[in-house]
Motif scaffolding. Structure first.
Motif, PDB file in Angstrom:
ATOM      1  N   LYS A  95       0.813  -1.215   0.000  1.00  0.00           N
ATOM      2  CA  LYS A  95       0.000   0.000   0.000  1.00  0.00           C
ATOM      3  C   LYS A  95       0.841   1.257   0.000  1.00  0.00           C
ATOM      4  O   LYS A  95       0.373   2.324  -0.377  1.00  0.00           O
ATOM      5  CB  LYS A  95      -0.936   0.005   1.210  1.00  0.00           C
ATOM      6  CG  LYS A  95      -2.126  -0.904   1.013  1.00  0.00           C
ATOM      7  CD  LYS A  95      -3.183  -0.693   2.067  1.00  0.00           C
ATOM      8  CE  LYS A  95      -4.450  -1.430   1.672  1.00  0.00           C
ATOM      9  NZ  LYS A  95      -5.479  -1.382   2.691  1.00  0.00           N
ATOM     10  N   ILE A 100       0.756   3.147  -3.151  1.00  0.00           N
ATOM     11  CA  ILE A 100      -0.472   3.756  -3.677  1.00  0.00           C
ATOM     12  C   ILE A 100      -0.298   5.249  -4.013  1.00  0.00           C
ATOM     13  O   ILE A 100      -0.647   5.660  -5.116  1.00  0.00           O
ATOM     14  CB  ILE A 100      -1.669   3.505  -2.727  1.00  0.00           C
ATOM     15  CG1 ILE A 100      -2.033   2.015  -2.771  1.00  0.00           C
ATOM     16  CG2 ILE A 100      -2.883   4.354  -3.108  1.00  0.00           C
ATOM     17  CD1 ILE A 100      -3.180   1.606  -1.875  1.00  0.00           C
ATOM     18  N   LYS A 157      -6.504   3.969   0.517  1.00  0.00           N
ATOM     19  CA  LYS A 157      -5.629   3.114   1.325  1.00  0.00           C
ATOM     20  C   LYS A 157      -6.399   2.103   2.156  1.00  0.00           C
ATOM     21  O   LYS A 157      -5.855   1.102   2.604  1.00  0.00           O
ATOM     22  CB  LYS A 157      -4.748   3.975   2.224  1.00  0.00           C
ATOM     23  CG  LYS A 157      -3.553   4.555   1.488  1.00  0.00           C
ATOM     24  CD  LYS A 157      -2.593   5.152   2.491  1.00  0.00           C
ATOM     25  CE  LYS A 157      -1.213   5.354   1.872  1.00  0.00           C
ATOM     26  NZ  LYS A 157      -0.275   5.899   2.855  1.00  0.00           N
ATOM     27  N   LEU A 199      -6.979   0.262  -9.595  1.00  0.00           N
ATOM     28  CA  LEU A 199      -6.625   1.611  -9.140  1.00  0.00           C
ATOM     29  C   LEU A 199      -6.564   2.557 -10.342  1.00  0.00           C
ATOM     30  O   LEU A 199      -7.056   3.690 -10.293  1.00  0.00           O
ATOM     31  CB  LEU A 199      -5.280   1.584  -8.408  1.00  0.00           C
ATOM     32  CG  LEU A 199      -4.739   2.938  -7.957  1.00  0.00           C
ATOM     33  CD1 LEU A 199      -5.654   3.597  -6.940  1.00  0.00           C
ATOM     34  CD2 LEU A 199      -3.345   2.809  -7.352  1.00  0.00           C
TER      35      LEU A 199
END
Ligand SMILES: Nc1ncnc2c1ncn2[C@@H]1O[C@H](COP(=O)(O)OP(=O)(O)OP(=O)(O)O)[C@@H](O)[C@H]1O
Ligand SMILES: [Mg+2]
Length: 442
Positions: free
Chosen positions: A317, A320, A351, A362
């Motif tokens: 993450k 991201i 997140k 995404l």
């Protein structure tokens, strides 16, 4: 208000006002700016507003949302700010729990200031030692950071210049094809073709003719001679995508091609030499398929010379924000929009999501958000697909808690918003936005 860039922001969460004051006095003038919260709820609200903290000092025992609950909630939101736990209990049980939940360290009250300053300094040094890395030497048309995909990229740097067969494994949308192309682009074969074959899209009848070609009249419909993908990829790279879907009969033939470095067209007798590097990819567990007899073990060993495992986005993450920046730039250029960034709520929402469709998902989400964007900053409401079903429980929890907290503060302040904002420790504007978001207008 402008923030002094030199000061490092620390969120201090403690229900004892005197203790907060003591820390504030001791840390002031040492390069830190303290933002105070009297309990976990309040701290969550602050974090939701702006999660950009250098570190969090977190009391364990608090009446309204204790430290461990707060810690597990922010980790669930994907916030990985270093957390130092502070407690009156010198209890190993709490310390272990906190560390397991991802706390950086643990101090007991009364806090030894020298020790605390030391811990904070270590956090600062660690930050400098792990910079975000974007490398210009290695060609890769994507984004990676040192602690995310960067580890894979350093493996690719070793394997790309060789002729080794590479097997890329990873869930759908993790970037398998992107990686395969970058191996080719960084190899001596880069001037020659990169030929991608999706094995899942080819049925048993045509896969061999697609891969190896056929002679005229080899079967009904073979009206002319046709070159297969292996011949087309000569001197270059063939990318066998979704190799797990390849029929067993074709697997035998592929194995022979790998061993003999030559092919025979369907219906042909000539043996044709081919010089092809093979990269295969799959989202299936090939080892398990070997055990169940659905994939040939000998072929598996031939392909598994250099395995690359891509982790799902939910396990990296930290990447991201980089990906979001990258996609915003790409899509706003493409659509002629002037989107420059995103709000903290926007990022926190992302997140806290698990991304079953990984980077591709995404990418699609950002594309839609850029299309929907009304201003130059993407806001939480630019993520309409993040309805209650899609977002994980933690996020819903936080939302509910936050809503309750705001309601409570509003009641306490008799609906005077300035006062309520003061109680919550957030700006009047943020409170106003939250009231709108939660439909609390009276
Ligand atoms: N690190 C990255 N940086 C930028 N874009 C990325 C990155 N990883 C993946 N993408 C993008 O995400 C999308 C999916 O990547 P790709 O097609 O390589 O995944 P895949 O693993 O082959 O997926 P599938 O199994 O569904 O075929 C592509 O549009 C790709 O450009
Ligand atoms: Mg793919």
């Amino acid at each position: 208000m402008k923030k002094d860039p030199v000061l490092k922001r620390i969120l201090l969460v403690d229900d004892e006002e005197n203790h907060r004051l003591m820390l504030k006095i001791n840390l002031s003038g040492k390069g830190y700016e303290l933002v105070e919260a009297a309990n976990g709820f309040e701290a969550l609200s602050i974090i939701n507003d702006n999660a950009d903290f250098f570190a969090i000092l977190l009391d364990i025992k608090m009446e309204i949302m204790d430290g461990l609950t707060f810690l597990s909630k922010i980790r669930g939101m994907g916030i990985d700010t270093p957390v130092i736990m502070i407690s009156a209990f010198d209890s190993a049980g709490y310390a272990v729990k906190a560390l397991r939940l991802g706390a950086t360290d643990y101090l007991t009250k009364p806090v030894d200031i020298a020790q605390l300053l030391n811990l904070l300094e270590n956090i600062g040094n660690k930050d400098e030692a792990e910079p975000v890395l974007v490398d210009n030497e290695y060609k890769f048309s994507g984004i990676y950071s040192a602690d995310g995909l960067g580890r894979i990229i350093s493996l690719l740097k070793m394997v790309a210049p060789t002729d080794a067969t590479v097997l890329i494994m990873g869930e759908s949308g993790t970037g398998k094809e992107l990686i395969a192309r970058s191996i080719h682009e960084n190899s001596p074969r880069c001037k020659h073709p990169f030929v991608a074959v999706n094995c899942a899209a080819l049925n048993e009848n045509i896969i061999e003719s697609e891969l190896f070609g056929h002679e005229k009249g080899a079967f009904t419909g073979a009206i002319a001679q046709k070159k297969g993908k292996f011949e087309l990829a000569d001197k270059g790279t063939i990318f066998l995508d979704e190799i797990g879907e390849m029929p067993l009969t074709t697997q035998v033939k592929l194995l022979r091609v790998i061993q003999e470095k030559s092919i025979e067209r369907v219906g042909g007798e000539k043996i044709i030499k081919v010089d092809v590097r093979i990269i295969a990819a799959t989202n299936r567990d090939l080892k398990r398929m070997v055990e169940s007899g659905d994939f040939r073990e000998d072929l598996f060993f031939r392909l598994n010379v250099f395995p690359i495992k891509l982790s799902p986005l939910r396990e990296r993450k930290s990447e991201i924000p980089l990906l979001v920046d990258y996609f915003i730039k790409r899509f706003s250029e493409k659509m002629g929009k002037r989107v420059k960034g995103y709000s903290d709520t926007f990022l926190n929402k992302l997140k806290s999501y698990t991304f079953p469709g990984n980077v591709r998902e995404l990418e699609n989400i950002i594309e839609r958000a850029v299309i929907l964007a009304r201003g130059d900053i993407l806001e939480g409401y630019d993520l309409p697909e993040f309805n209650e079903k899609l977002v994980g429980d933690t996020d819903l929890d936080i939302k509910n808690n936050e809503k309750q907290l705001i309601l409570k503060a509003l009641e306490e302040a008799r609906y005077n918003k300035t006062k309520a904002a003061e109680i919550l420790g957030i700006s009047r504007r943020t409170l106003h936005n939250k009231i709108k978001e939660y439909d609390l207008e009276v």
